[in-house]
Design an enzyme around this catalytic site. Structure first.
Site, PDB file in Angstrom:
ATOM      1  N   SER A 154       0.837  -1.207   0.000  1.00  0.00           N
ATOM      2  CA  SER A 154       0.000   0.000   0.000  1.00  0.00           C
ATOM      3  C   SER A 154       0.867   1.250   0.000  1.00  0.00           C
ATOM      4  O   SER A 154       1.968   1.262   0.559  1.00  0.00           O
ATOM      5  CB  SER A 154      -0.873   0.003   1.261  1.00  0.00           C
ATOM      6  OG  SER A 154      -1.389   1.296   1.514  1.00  0.00           O
ATOM      7  N   TYR A 202      -1.574  -0.533  10.956  1.00  0.00           N
ATOM      8  CA  TYR A 202      -1.830  -1.140   9.630  1.00  0.00           C
ATOM      9  C   TYR A 202      -0.693  -0.782   8.678  1.00  0.00           C
ATOM     10  O   TYR A 202      -0.099  -1.661   8.044  1.00  0.00           O
ATOM     11  CB  TYR A 202      -3.163  -0.640   9.050  1.00  0.00           C
ATOM     12  CG  TYR A 202      -3.232  -0.907   7.565  1.00  0.00           C
ATOM     13  CD1 TYR A 202      -2.965   0.110   6.634  1.00  0.00           C
ATOM     14  CD2 TYR A 202      -3.482  -2.186   7.086  1.00  0.00           C
ATOM     15  CE1 TYR A 202      -2.975  -0.143   5.282  1.00  0.00           C
ATOM     16  CE2 TYR A 202      -3.493  -2.447   5.727  1.00  0.00           C
ATOM     17  CZ  TYR A 202      -3.234  -1.423   4.822  1.00  0.00           C
ATOM     18  OH  TYR A 202      -3.219  -1.681   3.480  1.00  0.00           O
ATOM     19  N   LYS A 206       2.416  -3.233   6.784  1.00  0.00           N
ATOM     20  CA  LYS A 206       2.790  -3.291   5.363  1.00  0.00           C
ATOM     21  C   LYS A 206       4.277  -2.972   5.197  1.00  0.00           C
ATOM     22  O   LYS A 206       4.998  -3.619   4.443  1.00  0.00           O
ATOM     23  CB  LYS A 206       1.940  -2.313   4.536  1.00  0.00           C
ATOM     24  CG  LYS A 206       0.473  -2.705   4.416  1.00  0.00           C
ATOM     25  CD  LYS A 206       0.307  -4.069   3.739  1.00  0.00           C
ATOM     26  CE  LYS A 206      -1.147  -4.462   3.578  1.00  0.00           C
ATOM     27  NZ  LYS A 206      -1.299  -5.814   3.013  1.00  0.00           N
TER      28      LYS A 206
HETATM   29  C1  WQD Z   1      -9.337   9.674   0.561  1.00  0.00           C
HETATM   30  C2  WQD Z   1      -9.469  11.182   0.728  1.00  0.00           C
HETATM   31  C3  WQD Z   1      -9.684  11.850   3.004  1.00  0.00           C
HETATM   32  C4  WQD Z   1     -13.580  10.006   3.695  1.00  0.00           C
HETATM   33  C5  WQD Z   1      -6.853   4.850   2.832  1.00  0.00           C
HETATM   34  C6  WQD Z   1      -5.931   4.149   3.755  1.00  0.00           C
HETATM   35  C7  WQD Z   1      -4.804   3.538   2.970  1.00  0.00           C
HETATM   36  C8  WQD Z   1      -5.337   2.712   1.841  1.00  0.00           C
HETATM   37  C9  WQD Z   1      -6.322   3.457   0.983  1.00  0.00           C
HETATM   38  C10 WQD Z   1      -5.216   0.390   2.353  1.00  0.00           C
HETATM   39  C11 WQD Z   1      -8.660  11.693   1.903  1.00  0.00           C
HETATM   40  C12 WQD Z   1     -10.950  12.189   2.217  1.00  0.00           C
HETATM   41  C13 WQD Z   1     -12.413  10.418   3.103  1.00  0.00           C
HETATM   42  C14 WQD Z   1     -14.539  10.970   4.109  1.00  0.00           C
HETATM   43  C15 WQD Z   1     -13.117  12.710   3.255  1.00  0.00           C
HETATM   44  N1  WQD Z   1      -5.934   1.545   2.363  1.00  0.00           N
HETATM   45  N2  WQD Z   1     -12.182  11.741   2.875  1.00  0.00           N
HETATM   46  N3  WQD Z   1     -14.260  12.290   3.855  1.00  0.00           N
HETATM   47  O1  WQD Z   1      -7.011   7.868   3.498  1.00  0.00           O
HETATM   48  O2  WQD Z   1      -6.147   8.127   1.127  1.00  0.00           O
HETATM   49  O3  WQD Z   1      -6.176   5.886   2.194  1.00  0.00           O
HETATM   50  O4  WQD Z   1      -7.339   3.973   1.859  1.00  0.00           O
HETATM   51  O5  WQD Z   1      -4.125   0.218   1.891  1.00  0.00           O
HETATM   52  O6  WQD Z   1      -4.075   2.746   3.863  1.00  0.00           O
HETATM   53  O7  WQD Z   1      -5.373   5.112   4.615  1.00  0.00           O
HETATM   54  O8  WQD Z   1      -8.304   6.945   1.521  1.00  0.00           O
HETATM   55  O9  WQD Z   1     -10.670   7.009   0.917  1.00  0.00           O
HETATM   56  O10 WQD Z   1     -10.034   7.173   3.383  1.00  0.00           O
HETATM   57  O11 WQD Z   1      -9.595   9.084   1.837  1.00  0.00           O
HETATM   58  O12 WQD Z   1     -12.883  13.906   3.062  1.00  0.00           O
HETATM   59  O13 WQD Z   1     -15.624  10.655   4.677  1.00  0.00           O
HETATM   60  O14 WQD Z   1     -10.828  11.489   1.000  1.00  0.00           O
HETATM   61  O15 WQD Z   1      -9.356  12.902   3.908  1.00  0.00           O
HETATM   62  O16 WQD Z   1      -8.147  12.960   1.576  1.00  0.00           O
HETATM   63  P1  WQD Z   1      -6.874   7.325   2.133  1.00  0.00           P
HETATM   64  P2  WQD Z   1      -9.733   7.505   1.960  1.00  0.00           P
END
Ligand code: WQD
Length: 393
Positions: A154, A202, A206
């Site tokens: 990841s 997590y 990784k």
């Molecule tokens: C994306 C963007 C949030 C939800 C995560 C894990 C990472 C990987 C992929 C496994 C960010 C914003 C989100 C919400 C928002 N998983 N957001 N409101 O955090 O980039 O990565 O998933 O490998 O380990 O950390 O993905 O989809 O949670 O967020 O504003 O209700 O959307 O701040 O900028 P992220 P995400």
């Protein structure tokens, strides 16, 4: 189990009924490869097996050909039964040499816990399953001479290496041995910043897994180990039958937007509108899960051609271009032909402002790049939501 007279080769997909696993299993079958899946069903459903099989058969029937072999072992990859399962694919080595041979010619390991939030509450479960489980698996695979191993990693391993300077993150920015960082002159310097800034157990599972994999390959270069660092996987294949159906409450952006569209949530909270980005909302590299799946086939195929000094190799799987949260919302509104209520809130702990893949290594060495756009991701996500019956057409 396998019939004793079955001499075909297989790809073993561990966790092959999960969201990314099922899309990858389907792409393998559509590519004409025989697949054996091991899945303990803890975060998947047997319907996924039947849906994958149905889609693969349909693909091959339209070409007047039979579908490749597709087997399922409902087994936890960490249980002792796994040795019996692999034994069913072992080839009795005629020379009776120590090197074991197998009809399993490659393995993709998806089975891991993946919730950032949950990992902070249950760190030992995460280290036991994601790290200790992988170590036990590698020992078992080594016993059977199965050494083409693709690991589901990841972008989270980059930890605080990610900055808000808007530059795509290169694989080289993470030295696999977390004891030193090599600067542009090849001089070892301090600890890789990433390990300091890794924001969750997590992410550390990784990172540690990759370091262990690099050590295994360094000690025994007969392995070909590939770590694929996913950026933000979204969307689903066009039938909608393999859509993500998380048993836990989703926290990722696309599933949360879907809950707003289905009325399960009143609005989308946008975490931070003061990032140093073009519209103040955070930037991510959203990759369609079908493109991601195809990246695994490319990695399996390319592994054999790598020299022993690249016995371990990591690749970013991303589009190389970033989208802001606001742009995702606009894309989804366009696909759904309706507005999505949003609330602007503070930043989420652990978030970074910018995380986009540098993609030249995967393009050069795997001959792979993404084909699908954010609009495709939004359109497929909306279609899946409609097909699920959660929203009126
Ligand atoms: C994306 C963007 C949030 C939800 C995560 C894990 C990472 C990987 C992929 C496994 C960010 C914003 C989100 C919400 C928002 N998983 N957001 N409101 O955090 O980039 O990565 O998933 O490998 O380990 O950390 O993905 O989809 O949670 O967020 O504003 O209700 O959307 O701040 O900028 P992220 P995400």
């Amino acid at each position: 189990l396998r019939e004793s007279n079955d001499t075909k080769d297989y790809i073993l997909v561990i966790g092959g009924l999960g969201f990314i696993g099922s899309h990858t299993t389907l792409e393998l079958l559509k590519d004409g490869q025989n697949v054996v899946v091991v899945d303990n069903m803890s975060n998947s459903f047997e319907s996924a097996f039947n849906n994958i099989h149905r889609l693969a058969r349909k693909h091959w029937a339209s070409r007047g050909a039979a579908c490749p072999d597709f087997k399922l072992h409902k087994v936890d990859y960490r249980s002792p039964i796994m040795r019996t399962v692999l034994g069913g694919y072992a080839i009795q080595d005629p020379a009776l040499s120590t090197t074991r041979l197998s009809h399993i010619t490659g393995v993709i390991h998806f089975a891991a816990y993946k919730s950032v939030e949950e990992s902070t509450q249950r760190p030992l479960d995460y280290y036991l399953n994601n790290v200790a489980g992988m170590i036990e698996l590698l020992i078992l695979l080594g016993d059977f001479g199965i050494k083409n191993f693709v690991f589901s990693s990841s972008a989270t391993v980059y930890g605080s290496v990610l900055s808000e300077d808007g530059e795509p993150v290169e694989e080289e920015q993470l030295v696999h041995h977390p004891t030193q960082r090599v600067d542009s002159n090849g001089q070892a310097t301090s600890l890789t910043p990433g390990i300091k800034g890794l924001t969750s157990p997590y992410g550390r599972t990784k990172y540690f897994s990759e370091a262990i994999l690099a050590d295994v390959a360094l000690a025994d270069p007969s392995w070909r180990i590939t770590a694929l660092r996913y950026f933000n996987p979204v969307g689903c294949e066009p039938s909608g039958l393999l859509a993500e159906d998380p048993r836990q409450k989703p926290t990722n952006l696309f599933p949360v937007v879907c809950q707003v569209l289905s009325g399960e949530r009143p609005a989308l909270d946008i975490f931070g509108t003061d990032w140093d980005t073009r519209d103040g909302t955070a930037v991510r590299d959203y990759i369609h899960v079908v493109d991601l799946a195809r990246g695994h086939l490319a990695a399996l195929a390319a592994a054999g051609g790598r020299p022993s000094e690249l016995a371990f190799r990591a690749y970013n799987l991303g589009t190389g271009s970033g989208s802001t949260v606001a742009e995702v919302v606009s894309c989804m509104e366009k696909a759904a032909c309706r507005s999505i209520p949003v609330r602007r809130t503070g930043r989420r702990t652990g978030d970074v402002g910018f995380c986009v893949a540098a993609t030249d290594r995967a393009m050069r060495e795997l001959n792979w790049k993404t084909q699908l756009s954010l609009d495709d991701c939004a359109a497929d996500t909306w279609r899946c939501l409609r097909l699920s019956g959660k929203v009126a057409a």
